[in-house]
Design a protein around this motif. Structure first.
Motif, PDB file in Angstrom:
ATOM      1  N   ASP A  74      36.885  40.559  24.514  1.00  0.00           N
ATOM      2  CA  ASP A  74      38.126  41.329  24.470  1.00  0.00           C
ATOM      3  C   ASP A  74      38.106  42.454  25.502  1.00  0.00           C
ATOM      4  OD1 ASP A  74      39.654  43.675  22.222  1.00  0.00           O
ATOM      5  OD2 ASP A  74      40.635  42.253  23.530  1.00  0.00           O
ATOM      6  N   LEU A  75      37.010  43.234  25.546  1.00  0.00           N
ATOM      7  CA  LEU A  75      36.953  44.368  26.463  1.00  0.00           C
ATOM      8  C   LEU A  75      36.968  43.922  27.921  1.00  0.00           C
ATOM      9  CD1 LEU A  75      34.395  46.698  24.651  1.00  0.00           C
ATOM     10  CD2 LEU A  75      36.881  46.818  24.626  1.00  0.00           C
ATOM     11  N   SER A  76      36.435  42.735  28.204  1.00  0.00           N
ATOM     12  CA  SER A  76      36.433  42.229  29.574  1.00  0.00           C
ATOM     13  C   SER A  76      37.705  41.450  29.902  1.00  0.00           C
ATOM     14  CB  SER A  76      35.216  41.327  29.805  1.00  0.00           C
ATOM     15  OG  SER A  76      35.324  40.143  29.036  1.00  0.00           O
ATOM     16  N   ARG A  77      38.633  41.416  28.928  1.00  0.00           N
ATOM     17  CA  ARG A  77      39.885  40.645  29.075  1.00  0.00           C
ATOM     18  C   ARG A  77      39.609  39.198  29.462  1.00  0.00           C
ATOM     19  NH1 ARG A  77      44.879  44.502  31.062  1.00  0.00           N
ATOM     20  NH2 ARG A  77      44.409  46.244  29.683  1.00  0.00           N
TER      21      ARG A  77
ATOM     22  N   MET B 249      48.011  43.917  29.690  1.00  0.00           N
ATOM     23  CA  MET B 249      47.771  44.511  28.376  1.00  0.00           C
ATOM     24  C   MET B 249      46.489  43.938  27.799  1.00  0.00           C
ATOM     25  SD  MET B 249      50.389  42.412  25.850  1.00  0.00           S
ATOM     26  CE  MET B 249      49.509  42.951  24.373  1.00  0.00           C
ATOM     27  N   PRO B 250      45.927  44.586  26.764  1.00  0.00           N
ATOM     28  CA  PRO B 250      44.710  44.066  26.142  1.00  0.00           C
ATOM     29  C   PRO B 250      44.951  42.712  25.476  1.00  0.00           C
ATOM     30  CG  PRO B 250      45.126  46.349  25.495  1.00  0.00           C
ATOM     31  CD  PRO B 250      46.356  45.862  26.182  1.00  0.00           C
TER      32      PRO B 250
ATOM     33  N   SER C 228      28.887  42.132  33.117  1.00  0.00           N
ATOM     34  CA  SER C 228      29.186  43.426  33.713  1.00  0.00           C
ATOM     35  C   SER C 228      28.067  44.428  33.465  1.00  0.00           C
ATOM     36  CB  SER C 228      30.490  43.965  33.110  1.00  0.00           C
ATOM     37  OG  SER C 228      30.702  45.298  33.506  1.00  0.00           O
ATOM     38  N   ASP C 229      27.785  45.249  34.487  1.00  0.00           N
ATOM     39  CA  ASP C 229      26.807  46.331  34.338  1.00  0.00           C
ATOM     40  C   ASP C 229      27.394  47.520  33.605  1.00  0.00           C
ATOM     41  OD1 ASP C 229      24.924  48.529  36.481  1.00  0.00           O
ATOM     42  OD2 ASP C 229      24.228  47.368  34.770  1.00  0.00           O
TER      43      ASP C 229
ATOM     44  N   ASP D 204      30.577  39.341  50.401  1.00  0.00           N
ATOM     45  CA  ASP D 204      31.421  40.532  50.511  1.00  0.00           C
ATOM     46  C   ASP D 204      30.768  41.758  49.912  1.00  0.00           C
ATOM     47  OD1 ASP D 204      33.694  39.757  47.713  1.00  0.00           O
ATOM     48  OD2 ASP D 204      31.517  39.964  47.826  1.00  0.00           O
ATOM     49  N   GLY D 205      29.530  41.606  49.490  1.00  0.00           N
ATOM     50  CA  GLY D 205      28.823  42.757  48.948  1.00  0.00           C
ATOM     51  C   GLY D 205      29.155  43.062  47.529  1.00  0.00           C
ATOM     52  N   ASN D 206      30.030  42.272  46.933  1.00  0.00           N
ATOM     53  CA  ASN D 206      30.390  42.493  45.535  1.00  0.00           C
ATOM     54  C   ASN D 206      29.680  41.475  44.671  1.00  0.00           C
ATOM     55  OD1 ASN D 206      32.024  44.559  46.311  1.00  0.00           O
ATOM     56  ND2 ASN D 206      33.919  43.355  46.284  1.00  0.00           N
ATOM     57  N   SER D 207      29.696  41.729  43.382  1.00  0.00           N
ATOM     58  CA  SER D 207      28.951  40.894  42.461  1.00  0.00           C
ATOM     59  C   SER D 207      29.773  39.841  41.808  1.00  0.00           C
ATOM     60  CB  SER D 207      28.287  41.754  41.396  1.00  0.00           C
ATOM     61  OG  SER D 207      29.242  42.439  40.662  1.00  0.00           O
ATOM     62  N   GLY D 208      30.982  39.614  42.249  1.00  0.00           N
ATOM     63  CA  GLY D 208      31.811  38.570  41.663  1.00  0.00           C
ATOM     64  C   GLY D 208      32.583  39.083  40.514  1.00  0.00           C
ATOM     65  N   GLY D 209      33.675  38.360  40.207  1.00  0.00           N
ATOM     66  CA  GLY D 209      34.494  38.737  39.078  1.00  0.00           C
ATOM     67  C   GLY D 209      35.134  40.084  39.210  1.00  0.00           C
ATOM     68  N   GLY D 210      35.220  40.622  40.414  1.00  0.00           N
ATOM     69  CA  GLY D 210      35.843  41.926  40.611  1.00  0.00           C
ATOM     70  C   GLY D 210      34.974  43.076  40.183  1.00  0.00           C
ATOM     71  N   GLN D 211      33.656  42.844  39.976  1.00  0.00           N
ATOM     72  CA  GLN D 211      32.788  43.894  39.463  1.00  0.00           C
ATOM     73  C   GLN D 211      32.298  44.836  40.548  1.00  0.00           C
ATOM     74  OE1 GLN D 211      32.296  44.433  36.362  1.00  0.00           O
ATOM     75  NE2 GLN D 211      33.327  42.648  35.592  1.00  0.00           N
ATOM     76  N   ALA D 212      32.375  44.431  41.809  1.00  0.00           N
ATOM     77  CA  ALA D 212      31.880  45.243  42.920  1.00  0.00           C
ATOM     78  C   ALA D 212      30.452  45.631  42.676  1.00  0.00           C
ATOM     79  CB  ALA D 212      32.781  46.449  43.145  1.00  0.00           C
TER      80      ALA D 212
END
Length: 837
Positions: free
Chosen positions: A243-246, A301-302, A206-207, A155-163
């Motif tokens: 934490d930041l990546s949930r 939420m966080p 994540s980039d 799908d052209g994305n990098s997985g994990g919703g990172q696009a």
């Protein structure tokens, strides 16, 4: 991971005042020619370069090099930095595993075939060999691709919703797709070298969206931390990224370093609250992490605030159901206080800024820091209140609001003590302006603060303080209603407050006090109806009659309860007449008939009680036919059927009791099948099965009775195990053992009956030991001893103990009326057994 990491960078990342030589080679690649380019890899290298230079490293940085230049950089580093004490190589870019061989991709990596990819990529082993040759201690840090590096998702994305922001690449040759695994594999131990990966095997790295990847930003932030061993430094990095990546990314480390031989510079300062939380989060088990992540995801939420609540409230030791409730409570409180902070404005820009900072700290789980900031805001408001007399009311109300918000923050952390303290500070400030003309919104917030204090005091079991708080809520509601007598909603708010106080009095056993307050609420609703008659207010009026009737019924006054129930019924009948299509009013009609049936049963008017329940059943069944998916209507039907069955048994018609009982079982079975997690419905099924078993037992069908009792007991065991702290469910379990014992005795299985009676006594006695003054638990334990004695287990001792318990309660005036006949029952059994009293 923390253990190995600790043994490491504390060795390296210390003040430049140390004499050892530290060297670093940084390689980064953004501008890939044949695979998907990246955005932040070179930015990451600059950030890490700056951090290492401040720590005394000699740093060489190479950006966007092809394979030839990457190997030249390694050769130059090996020659120029040879003999260093500490050597570090950092790579930011793409990486891949091929047949167990980890490889880093230069900008000219060619994925057109597997052979070309191998020929144009750098084996990670060459990096390890270089760092080992250069320094006595080696560290390899890889912020490289950890997911679908060649865009294999399609799908052209990098997985994990990172696009496009992830560390991934474009589609490649089929043989590469088959052989090249996303991410880097495990290294295995390597002597004197530590490998730090930006994510665990198979996870997304994540980039980043703000100039740096989460991993590199965290690494640069925590490397300079004074007084912290490296294991703790990298734990902070790990938990910060998590934490930041949930929860989507968790850094990973493999270490072959020797024992700790180099300590970080000591510091007199304690770690910040956020850093302490991150360290504590590392000790949370994967199962608990999953629970926290699920609740946080559902609440959007966080993660950190929920971890803070979990750790502060010792949630790790709670039963799963209780912990789930507490986490949800913390999530709800966090969402509420965050919304309050965004919606409640202050005219002072400093206070506004501090509240915004407090909101940011809450998102990080730094509740103490948030409260401290809110405390500063309150101090500013307090000082301004003293200095600016002409703004006294505004500042007082603003300070009160700040404490109100602080109370919400404490609730989000499940710190009820701190929340009560903050809400009490708020109401104390409202008292300072009590004689002034303040806004209706402020009056409402004052009333709401008292309500929250009462609710929290009830939560922690402090009924006396809850009663006082609700009394103050009533007074506040009265003032609000008096200030705007034409506002009907204010009058209804007074009814709510009066009922809160009455509910506490009921819980404390003050039935007369509760009735008096319920009657006040009734009088208030009558006044509202006279001012503005409408159907909604008439319904509230009917509910007031029912609440008074409930209190009178609990006190044993059946006739008076009946009068109030019939008054409520009259109001509801009018509602149904005026709005015949309103199913809510028809359901109220069913409830009214059921309550009248309860009062008639108390008065021993059993035939008329049956008639009322049958009317209620007909109404509810008609509603259920219109709304077959309404599970609460189905439950109402089951309750009515059980009540009818009970009344048939009391009138001596056991044969007529079986059919409604059996129907009730079938209904509740369907409810449980729809929602197996609903413990209320499971207990309904347990009770319904027990009733069917009793009828079978009385009819001589001992095998059928035993089967139903055992089915009911299986549910009781499930519930008791689910929440061992639920006294009612533990009591159900004990009662179930006794009822099974009765059937076994009837079948002639004395040894089996004794085992059940002993199990029931063990549970009842344990409940009694936890609350020795509880009259119901004394009665339960006495009954169990009586059963044991009748079954032949030490009759003299058990009969004597049972009689002593019952007569002791009677002498104190605490023996329930329904159990007074038990004294004669025990005395008769003693006489028949020839045992001494």
């Amino acid at each position: 991971m923390r253990f190995f990491l600790a043994i490491t960078l504390a060795i390296f990342f210390v003040s430049a005042a140390h004499a050892e030589r530290r060297v670093a080679l940084i390689i980064a690649a953004d501008e890939y020619r044949n695979v998907r380019p990246l955005k932040n890899a070179v930015n990451d290298s600059r950030t890490i370069e700056s951090a290492l230079q401040k720590l005394g490293f000699e740093v060489t940085t190479e950006a966007n090099r092809d394979l030839k230049r990457m190997r030249r950089a390694l050769e130059d580093f090996r020659d120029d930095a040879a003999g260093a004490d500490v050597a570090l190589i950092y790579f930011s870019g793409h990486g891949v595993e091929i047949a167990g061989d980890n490889r880093l991709l230069p900008v000219d990596a060619d994925p057109t075939s597997l052979d070309r990819l191998k020929a144009t990529s750098l084996p990670l082993e060459e990096v390890r060999e270089t760092v080992t040759a250069v320094g006595r201690i080696g560290l390899v840090v890889l912020d490289a691709c950890r997911n679908d590096p060649f865009g294999q998702s399609g799908d052209g994305n990098s997985g994990g919703g990172q696009a496009a922001g992830g560390r991934g690449v474009v589609a490649i040759a089929p043989e590469v797709k088959a052989e090249a695994k996303p991410g880097l594999g495990r290294m295995g131990r390597a002597e004197n070298v530590l490998f730090a990966f930006s994510a665990a095997p198979g996870q997304t790295a994540s980039d980043g969206t703000s100039g740096n990847s989460d991993f590199s930003a965290a690494l640069a932030k925590f490397l300079p931390t004074d007084g912290l061993e490296i294991r703790s430094v990298l734990t902070l990095v790990q938990q910060q990224v998590y934490d930041l990546s949930r929860g989507k990314q968790l850094p990973y480390v493999e270490s072959g370093l020797p024992q700790l031989f180099f300590a970080a510079q000591t510091s007199k300062d304690a770690l910040p609250e956020r850093d302490r939380l991150l360290l504590a989060m590392a000790d949370v088990t994967p199962d608990l992490r999953s629970e926290v992540e699920t609740v946080a995801a559902n609440a959007d939420m966080p993660l950190a605030p929920l971890y803070a609540a979990l750790i502060t409230s010792d949630g790790k030791t709670m039963a799963p159901r209780q912990r789930q409730q507490k986490l949800q409570e913390a999530a709800d409180a966090f969402i509420k206080v965050r919304a309050d902070m965004r919606n409640v404005a202050s005219s002072d820009p400093q206070v506004t800024a501090l509240r915004q900072q407090a909101e940011a700290q809450l998102a990080l789980g730094s509740f103490d820091a948030a409260r401290a900031l809110l405390g500063k805001a309150a101090d500013i408001d307090g000082k301004s209140r003293d200095d600016l007399k002409n703004r006294f009311i505004e500042r007082t109300l603003s300070e009160a609001t700040t404490h109100y918000l602080a109370g919400g923050a404490s609730q989000a952390q499940l710190r009820y003590d701190l929340a009560i303290e903050d809400y009490r500070k708020a109401v104390a400030l409202y008292a300072d302006v009590d004689g002034f003309d303040i806004s209706d919104d402020a009056r409402y917030q004052q009333t709401l603060s008292w309500e929250l204090i009462g609710t929290l005091e009830m939560t922690i079991g402090n009924l006396q303080e809850a009663a006082k708080a609700y009394d103050s809520m009533v007074q506040s509601a009265k003032k609000r209603a008096a200030a705007q007598p034409a506002d009907i909603d204010h009058q209804r708010g007074l009814v709510v407050a009066q009922n809160k106080v009455a509910d506490v009095k009921m819980a404390m056993g003050d039935i007369a006090g509760a009735i008096a307050l319920y009657q006040q609420a009734l009088a208030t609703m009558k006044g509202i109806l006279e001012k503005e008659p409408n159907l909604a207010y008439l319904r509230d009026y009917a509910v007031c009659f029912n609440r008074i009737g409930d209190a009178l019924r609990v006190s044993g006054d059946g006739p008076a309860a009946l009068v109030n129930y019939r008054a409520g019924l009259k109001a509801v009948e009018f509602l149904v007449e005026k709005a015949p299509d309103d199913d809510g009013f028809r359901r109220d009609l069913s409830v009214s008939h059921s309550k009248i049936g309860m009062a008639l049963r108390l008065m021993n008017d059993l035939e008329n009680a049956i008639a009322e329940y049958e009317v209620a059943l007909q109404i509810t069944e008609a509603l259920a036919r219109k709304s077959p998916d309404d599970m609460e209507l189905q439950r109402d039907i089951g309750v009515s059927l059980n009540a009818i069955g009970d009344l048939q048994r009391l009138t001596g018609h056991n044969d007529k009791a079986f059919e409604p009982y059996q129907r009730g079982v079938e209904i509740v079975r369907k409810l449980v099948a729809r929602d197996p997690a609903n413990t209320l419905w499971r207990r309904d099924l347990e009770i319904a099965l027990g009733k069917v078993a009793d009828v079978r037992n009385e009819a001589g069908d001992f095998d059928g009775a035993l089967a139903d009792h055992r089915s009911a007991q299986a549910i009781a065991e499930y519930l008791a195990e689910l929440d061992p702290g639920n006294a009612e469910w533990q009591r159900d379990l004990a009662v179930g053992h006794n009822r099974i014992g009765d059937v076994l005795m009837a079948k002639g299985d004395r040894s089996g009956a004794v085992a059940e009676y002993q199990a029931g006594f063990a549970l009842a006695n344990a409940q009694l030991q936890s609350d020795p003054g509880n009259a119901q638990r004394i009665v339960d334990a006495a009954f169990c001893r009586y059963k044991l004695a009748v079954a032949g287990v030490d009759p003299a001792t058990n009969f004597k103990a049972a009689l002593a318990m019952l007569t002791g309660l009677k002498s104190q005036g605490r023996l329930p009326g329904a159990n007074e006949g038990w004294i004669g029952m025990v005395e008769k059994a003693i006489a028949e057994a020839g045992a001494p009293k």
